[in-house]
Design an enzyme around this catalytic site. Structure first.
Site, PDB file in Angstrom:
ATOM      1  N   ASP A  26       0.821  -1.225   0.000  1.00 25.42           N
ATOM      2  CA  ASP A  26       0.000   0.000   0.000  1.00 25.42           C
ATOM      3  C   ASP A  26       0.849   1.266   0.000  1.00 25.42           C
ATOM      4  O   ASP A  26       2.046   1.248   0.305  1.00 25.42           O
ATOM      5  CB  ASP A  26      -0.969   0.019   1.191  1.00 25.42           C
ATOM      6  CG  ASP A  26      -0.268   0.000   2.539  1.00 25.42           C
ATOM      7  OD1 ASP A  26       0.735  -0.734   2.692  1.00 25.42           O
ATOM      8  OD2 ASP A  26      -0.717   0.733   3.445  1.00 25.42           O
ATOM      9  N   GLU A  28      -0.071  -0.929   5.658  1.00 21.75           N
ATOM     10  CA  GLU A  28       1.009  -0.520   6.569  1.00 21.75           C
ATOM     11  C   GLU A  28       0.893   0.956   6.909  1.00 21.75           C
ATOM     12  O   GLU A  28       1.331   1.391   7.970  1.00 21.75           O
ATOM     13  CB  GLU A  28       2.373  -0.798   5.922  1.00 21.75           C
ATOM     14  CG  GLU A  28       3.565  -0.651   6.868  1.00 21.75           C
ATOM     15  CD  GLU A  28       4.151   0.760   6.925  1.00 21.75           C
ATOM     16  OE1 GLU A  28       4.952   1.019   7.837  1.00 21.75           O
ATOM     17  OE2 GLU A  28       3.805   1.615   6.068  1.00 21.75           O
TER      18      GLU A  28
END
Lengths: 351, 351
Positions: free
Chosen positions: B70, B124
């Site tokens: 991400d 994250e």
């Protein structure tokens, strides 16, 4: 219509039972205007929800007696009720008991020993710009001409002279942002207010005697804010301080004092209101103090006496209510205090 | 489908051009799963938007290579574009260049000298409870078994060992409310934080050496709040502090340290995350350090290596991106750094 011939205690209850939260004073102002308008010895003026009534007997002195008609919001404490010697209800103490005394004087004294101006005004309990006295001072300053004024705020039947001024300032400390994992790249603005707080903690408040009354100043933090996020060294911290200053200082002198206390720091003034001298040195005030009795004391909070002072009218606070009960749900006034207040003021204006 | 045979620089650009803001990683996770699924030497697992692929060659050591899929939200910085030696775009540095290197290793090394587990995970960049590693550790802890882990966060191609822990605490100072016109009836809680700030200003941060790397702690105020109204002495002031602690302390030891620093004050801990030792003393780590070269340094910020550490897997941060560019609109990665990173890791796993 309000019956001004009834006992002052009953009149107080009748006024309390006409709700008049700030902005909603019309019904009460109408009732006051009608009652005073029926008295041939008074000239009655109206501006918004403020009613002003004056005698014009050509006396050597003119005194002004003022009270605000509005209350803080009703909070399940109306209608009024009597328990023993106490009258409970919203506005009993702050300050419809004082308003009732003033109305009784207006009706009972067709020929007082001094000319009298009665002022019943609106919006005292809200922001200053809505205050009825502000509007009258701007649009009809001549209505407020007087040698001395009594503001019938609750003082427990003791003369409270003048009032302390108040100002607020922001002490601004700047730093430099950084990630808190590498804090040495930043400058922590919150850490930077330590000397600001040290100066506040070391501060010795003045207690000057002004016109015979002892005041008691105070310089205090009333707010602090700082912080960006839980992982950021903050670059700004602001301490808001409130300085309550005695009436021997002007607003500008008070600002200068705050600048000196925080010398070396960024100081931004946000608002202020002037102090008012007690006004007890004037002969008419001395006569008032003699009639009321007791030991006058300094008023520490800010009140509308400062507005009269700014117009050149010395003013004191004096009323039958208990200042400690103002704005409380359980607000009440002691009925004997109202009677005593009416008696003292009648004596002052009839002797 | 992602072509894992193309040059690592082109592969990075291809991955960057598949948008994958936290919570929106599905397209990229699908592409990664399909590309790895085509490689017969890997066993591929999927959980949510996390993809795990492993060799099972029975080697004496197993290493884990991890990267998150991400990115922070796109901010007008896609599609990617090349200018000279730099590849611009959202996620180039943090951390799709690292993901591309890991995918190249997965495809190019059918028989690495150590068994390898590749982990590509989601979320994250958002709150810890959504982090894909958290979920895998809970539901499939066996997928994460390893002797050593490399987290390919941007470190500019230098090994950053371990990470510092972090905790936040509120230092609470209580006072007593009063009207600010009569401040001596109250106790000012804002004034009361002066000694808290004095301790912070006097604080000497430790710089301990742990497993050969020097850490640098920090204890800082990151927030302060206090104040009721502009005319009230405040009865509460809260200083929020953030302690960044080296990996020679446990979370409990860190809390104890903060309690000692603020001895005599009310301390409430609000959150914490453990530190991680650098893990460079393990033989497989030494081989990695030799292959990568350069002087390993301590990681001062908190990263997911602490999650591996908590699972008993020593872990380091190492990636081609530049940590100073993370989360910035003008984020880029230097293309030669990606090539160098791929070369070093191929050497480590092929020698």
């Amino acid at each position: 219509m309000l019956d001004l011939t009834q006992d002052v205690r009953d009149l107080t209850a009748a006024i309390v039972d006409i709700e008049s939260e700030s902005g909603g004073e019309r019904a009460l102002a109408d009732a006051v205007e009608r009652a005073l308008g029926a008295l041939p010895h008074l000239k009655v003026e109206r501006s918004g929800e403020t009613v002003v009534a004056r005698t014009s007997l050509g006396r050597g002195e003119r005194v002004l007696i003022a009270g605000h008609l509005d209350t803080v919001p009703v909070h399940g404490n109306l209608p009024s009720r009597v328990e023993g010697d106490l009258l409970y209800g919203c506005g009993t103490s702050d300050m419809k008991a004082g308003v009732a005394v003033a109305l009784k004087l207006a009706a009972a004294l067709p020929a007082p020993n001094r000319d009298v101006t009665y002022v019943f005004y609106d919006c005292e309990e809200v922001e200053a710009e809505r205050n009825g006295l502000n509007r009258i001072a701007r649009d009809h300053a001549d209505w407020l001409t007087a040698d001395f004024a009594v503001l019938m705020e609750p003082t427990d039947g003791v003369i409270e002279g003048g009032c302390q001024g108040t100002l607020r300032a922001e002490i601004v400390v700047r730093g430099k942002r950084a990630h808190s994992a590498r804090s040495w790249f930043g400058v922590n603005a919150i850490h930077g207010i330590e000397p600001v707080l040290a100066r506040l903690n070391a501060y010795q408040a003045r207690r000057p005697v002004v016109d015979g009354l002892e005041y008691h100043e105070g310089l205090n933090a009333v707010g602090v804010r700082g912080g960006v996020a839980g992982n950021v060294i903050p670059d700004l911290c602001v301490v808001t301080v409130n300085y309550r200053f005695a009436p021997d200082l002007s607003e500008e002198q008070a600002r200068e004092h705050v600048r000196e206390v925080f010398d070396g720091f960024e100081v931004e003034f946000t608002d202020s209101a002037p102090a008012a001298r007690p006004g007890l040195t004037h002969p008419v005030a001395a006569a008032f103090a003699a009639a009321v009795g007791g030991e006058p004391r300094a008023k520490l909070g800010w009140t509308d006496v400062a507005r009269f002072s700014a117009l050149g009218v010395p003013a004191v606070n004096y009323g039958p209510g208990d200042p400690n009960l103002a704005h409380q749900q359980g607000e009440y006034v002691a009925l004997p205090k109202i009677v005593e207040s009416e008696r003292a003021m009648l004596a002052w204006l009839s002797a």
